[in-house]
Structures are given as C-alpha cells and as structure tokens.
Scaffold this active site. Structure first.
Site, mmCIF file in Angstrom:
data_model
loop_
_atom_site.group_PDB
_atom_site.id
_atom_site.type_symbol
_atom_site.label_atom_id
_atom_site.label_comp_id
_atom_site.label_asym_id
_atom_site.label_seq_id
_atom_site.Cartn_x
_atom_site.Cartn_y
_atom_site.Cartn_z
ATOM 1 N N GLY A 95 -3.516 -2.153 -2.863
ATOM 2 C CA GLY A 95 -4.620 -3.072 -3.096
ATOM 3 C C GLY A 95 -5.143 -3.072 -4.508
ATOM 4 O O GLY A 95 -5.750 -4.044 -4.951
ATOM 5 N N PRO A 103 4.288 -9.902 -6.501
ATOM 6 C CA PRO A 103 4.726 -10.659 -5.316
ATOM 7 C C PRO A 103 4.690 -9.818 -4.056
ATOM 8 O O PRO A 103 4.842 -8.604 -4.100
ATOM 9 C CB PRO A 103 6.173 -11.047 -5.654
ATOM 10 C CG PRO A 103 6.325 -10.829 -7.118
ATOM 11 C CD PRO A 103 5.348 -9.770 -7.500
ATOM 12 N N ASP A 104 4.513 -10.513 -2.921
ATOM 13 C CA ASP A 104 4.558 -9.809 -1.648
ATOM 14 C C ASP A 104 5.968 -9.850 -1.090
ATOM 15 O O ASP A 104 6.853 -10.503 -1.616
ATOM 16 C CB ASP A 104 3.562 -10.422 -0.657
ATOM 17 C CG ASP A 104 3.984 -11.799 -0.217
ATOM 18 O OD1 ASP A 104 4.853 -11.885 0.668
ATOM 19 O OD2 ASP A 104 3.456 -12.783 -0.761
ATOM 20 N N PHE A 105 6.163 -9.117 -0.009
ATOM 21 C CA PHE A 105 7.486 -9.023 0.584
ATOM 22 C C PHE A 105 7.728 -9.996 1.718
ATOM 23 O O PHE A 105 8.841 -10.439 1.925
ATOM 24 C CB PHE A 105 7.706 -7.597 1.121
ATOM 25 C CG PHE A 105 8.134 -6.630 0.065
ATOM 26 C CD1 PHE A 105 9.449 -6.272 -0.065
ATOM 27 C CD2 PHE A 105 7.218 -6.099 -0.811
ATOM 28 C CE1 PHE A 105 9.858 -5.389 -1.042
ATOM 29 C CE2 PHE A 105 7.600 -5.219 -1.791
ATOM 30 C CZ PHE A 105 8.925 -4.860 -1.914
ATOM 31 N N ARG A 106 6.689 -10.304 2.505
ATOM 32 C CA ARG A 106 6.961 -10.954 3.777
ATOM 33 C C ARG A 106 6.421 -12.366 3.932
ATOM 34 O O ARG A 106 6.576 -12.954 4.991
ATOM 35 C CB ARG A 106 6.425 -10.077 4.913
ATOM 36 C CG ARG A 106 7.181 -8.759 5.029
ATOM 37 C CD ARG A 106 6.673 -7.947 6.207
ATOM 38 N NE ARG A 106 7.488 -6.758 6.408
ATOM 39 C CZ ARG A 106 7.289 -5.613 5.797
ATOM 40 N NH1 ARG A 106 6.288 -5.492 4.950
ATOM 41 N NH2 ARG A 106 8.068 -4.581 6.025
ATOM 42 N N ASN A 177 1.636 3.700 -5.952
ATOM 43 C CA ASN A 177 2.282 2.547 -6.565
ATOM 44 C C ASN A 177 3.338 2.952 -7.586
ATOM 45 O O ASN A 177 3.244 4.008 -8.217
ATOM 46 C CB ASN A 177 1.237 1.652 -7.230
ATOM 47 C CG ASN A 177 0.239 1.107 -6.227
ATOM 48 O OD1 ASN A 177 0.504 1.078 -5.035
ATOM 49 N ND2 ASN A 177 -0.916 0.685 -6.716
ATOM 50 N N ASP A 179 4.267 0.600 -10.035
ATOM 51 C CA ASP A 179 4.227 -0.476 -11.025
ATOM 52 C C ASP A 179 3.837 -0.019 -12.428
ATOM 53 O O ASP A 179 3.861 -0.826 -13.365
ATOM 54 C CB ASP A 179 3.276 -1.586 -10.560
ATOM 55 C CG ASP A 179 1.899 -1.071 -10.189
ATOM 56 O OD1 ASP A 179 1.287 -1.667 -9.280
ATOM 57 O OD2 ASP A 179 1.424 -0.093 -10.786
ATOM 58 N N HIS A 196 4.909 8.325 -5.143
ATOM 59 C CA HIS A 196 6.124 7.704 -4.620
ATOM 60 C C HIS A 196 7.105 7.345 -5.738
ATOM 61 O O HIS A 196 7.976 6.495 -5.566
ATOM 62 C CB HIS A 196 5.774 6.471 -3.791
ATOM 63 C CG HIS A 196 5.026 6.812 -2.542
ATOM 64 N ND1 HIS A 196 4.425 5.855 -1.745
ATOM 65 C CD2 HIS A 196 4.778 7.995 -1.949
ATOM 66 C CE1 HIS A 196 3.838 6.455 -0.715
ATOM 67 N NE2 HIS A 196 4.040 7.748 -0.819
ATOM 68 N N CYS A 207 25.426 12.228 -12.802
ATOM 69 C CA CYS A 207 25.320 13.355 -13.738
ATOM 70 C C CYS A 207 23.884 13.750 -14.054
ATOM 71 O O CYS A 207 23.648 14.796 -14.672
ATOM 72 C CB CYS A 207 26.069 13.050 -15.031
ATOM 73 S SG CYS A 207 25.272 11.804 -16.093
#
Length: 380
Positions: A95, A103-106, A177, A179, A196, A207
C-alpha cells in the site's frame, strides 16, 4: 510486490487500490512448500511468541501503563514528538507504493498476469517460482520490465519515512516491497531491511557473480534474458528477489533480533499482515511499545487463537484493555500527511515531495536512451 494480494495468494483481501506490483510474492515468505526460511530464527521467534502469549493469557504479566496521552493518532504524534521516543521502527507493504502507479496483477484486461497469458504459465504464481524460473526465465523478465525501479517515483509515505530518519527518529524500516522506492527517496541503505529481497542487487544463478542495478536494467529493457559474463559461465542472472522456494535474506533475521527489542514506537502501513514471518514482527516489540497501523482496512491484524499461539497475537484496537494500539483508516499517503501535520512537519513533507519529484523528473529528462547492447558491467 504491492498490496494485500501478493502474487502467491488468491485469497487475501487487497488494500488501497488493489495494486500488487511492488511487493514480493507471498509464498516466498510463507514457504508454503514446507521449507523454513531460517530454522534458527523461526524457532527463536516461535519460542518468544509462545512464552509471551502464555504469560499474558495466564495473567503473569500486568498491563503496562500507557505511554500515550490518548489512544489516537494525536496521541501517537505527541509521543513521537517527545524525547521518550527515539527508536521508531516502520513496517511497510504494498500500500505504500500504490500511489506511485505500480501496475497491479489481476485487473481484468490490464493486469500483468493477463499480459503474460501467451507464455502459458501453469498457474500465475509460477512466474515467481524458482523451479519454473530455472526452466523458463523469460516470463519473469517480461514482468520485470513493467515493474522495474526507475519507472516510478516515491510516494509521500516514502518521504515521511525519510523525514523520520532525517530527524533522528528512525531505527529501521522493514519492507515487503521490492521496488527500491525507499532508496530512491534517499533513505540510507543501512536503515532498510528488504524482507522479500530487491532489484537493487543481482546474482548469477550458477557462479554467484554480482551484477549492478544499472547493468540489469540494460538487459531487461533490451528484452534479453540476462546471462553471466564470467568466462565459461552461461548462468542466468536474477535480481535478488525472494521467490517461492527461496529463503529470506540473512539481514532480515539479523535486524529482527537486534531492532525490535529497542523499538519504542512501531508504525505499520500498507500491509495486510497476512504473510509470515513478516507479519509477526508487530508482536515482537516490547509489551509497552505503542503501535500505529495505517491502512484502508484492518486486514489480518486482529488476534485469533492460531496466530496468537504461534506469533503472540495481534492488535487490540477494539479491546477495552487497549492501551497502545491505534488504527488509522486511510491510504498510506493520507495517513502519513495527517501524522506529519500533527507533528508540525506537514509543510516540510509537502515541500520535500514536490522538490524531490521535480529533481527526479529533471534527472530522467537528461538520461540518454537506454543502451540496448549486450555488454555487461559486472561487479565483484
């Protein structure tokens, strides 16, 4: 990546504007395949939380005196402005980045998953599965081009965190996030824990050679699969984002262990608190530490028997015994601006956002067209 509905989940409610472009895949943190992110850290976290929960449930610990003059955003502001508050820890999810336009995913017809339909993914989450990536990395890099750092500007919420740091209040910022917008906002890397992972660094999957953010951007925008430049190595170079099947960064466990005991104010924003172990951090601060949660909905923050047993319980916004938890129903930007106004920082925050966005726009206007050559500038 961005918001409550991460790529690894189809059930979580989506916060703010349903964008999930900035937050790392949920399954990467939850390890739904049964593997532990960090067994030692998980054991320590569970033992801490279980003992804390039992102590509270059995009445072995008295409710501490509230450090807030009132259980409200104004009370949080007064405490934050005081000399007593010196080590603020912030936790952020998707958020915080939605107003940046990620952009969103769904969203039907425009979601990033729809745009990947031609790649015949076995399921949408496969794009963040390390096993699938090793077999077919192309879909991930198509997606990465749409999400790549440098295409978006930090939000007022990012700059509020930067203000906390500038004023000597911020101990650490934990983010789900990937980003890198905290870095773009000027927050020192030492203050950031990217739970993450991140696009900021990249490594060869064969390597281990490290490559820069700038090099990776060249490859992605040239629409090529990044491959290692080390002689004799043809490994694919992957951003250091946590995929399904991978463990959380070592720095996450290190900083959790040392920071949360020192935290005297916790500010959580733009996350559903549905993804473990990240969500459990809110319950690991001292029992007397005030906690502010800025979001459009309370998400998974309320206590339930299972989460209480495993992770020490949730916020107590509606409890008669609440002495420290404040919920601000707002977007991250609006909530941070209101808190800044209460602190007397409101105009300073607005000026910072305007000046920094102007600087970023000017810098982007001066950049030459992206070099689409195959040349790789490795770092060792």
């Amino acid at each position: 990546m961005s918001s409550n509905e991460e790529p690894g989940s189809s059930k979580d409610k989506v916060e703010n504007d349903k964008s999930v472009g900035a937050e790392a895949p949920e399954g990467a943190a939850k390890q739904d395949d049964g593997t532990d992110d960090n067994p030692a850290e998980k054991d320590s976290m569970d033992m801490f939380s279980l003992s804390e929960y039992l102590a509270r449930s059995l009445g072995l610990r008295e409710k501490p005196e509230s450090r807030l003059v009132e259980i409200s955003l104004a009370g949080i502001a007064k405490f934050l402005a005081s000399e007593e508050c010196k080590n603020v820890v912030t936790m952020a999810g998707a958020g915080i980045s939605t107003s940046a336009g990620i952009p969103d995913f769904r969203s039907p017809g425009t979601g990033l998953y729809d745009n990947l339909a031609s790649y015949n993914l076995p399921h949408p989450q496969a794009i963040f599965d390390i096993s699938f990536f090793r077999e077919n990395p192309k879909p991930f890099f198509v997606l990465a081009k749409a999400l790549y750092p440098g295409s978006f500007k930090p939000t007022p919420a990012h700059y509020f965190i930067k203000l906390l740091s500038d004023k000597g209040k911020l101990l650490r910022h934990f983010t789900q996030n990937i980003d890198t917008l905290e870095r773009v906002a000027g927050l020192d890397g030492d203050k950031i824990v990217e739970a993450h992972g991140t696009f900021y660094s990249n490594h060869c999957q064969e390597c281990g050679l490290e490559f820069s953010l700038e090099w990776m951007k060249e490859q992605i925008f040239a629409d090529v699969i990044p491959t290692c430049s080390e002689e004799g190595c043809l490994g694919v170079v992957k951003p250091d984002i946590v995929f399904f099947g991978e463990t959380l960064p070592k720095r996450f466990a290190e900083c959790v262990g040392q920071d949360l005991d020192e935290c005297d104010l916790l500010i959580v924003m733009g996350t559903s608190l549905a993804v473990q172990p990240f969500a459990s951090l809110a319950s690991r601060v001292p029992f007397s530490t005030p906690r502010l949660y800025i979001n459009l909905e309370k998400g998974s923050s309320s206590c339930n028997p299972i989460s209480a047993l495993l992770f020490g319980g949730g916020f107590q916004f509606d409890s008669e015994d609440n002495y420290r938890d404040v919920f601000k129903e707002a977007t991250c930007d609006a909530g941070c601006q209101e808190l800044a106004d209460l602190l007397g920082w409101g105009d300073e925050l607005k000026t910072l956002v305007a000046s920094e966005h102007k600087r970023i726009d000017a810098a982007q206007a001066k950049q030459p067209p992206a070099n689409t050559s195959q040349k790789k500038s490795k770092t060792s």
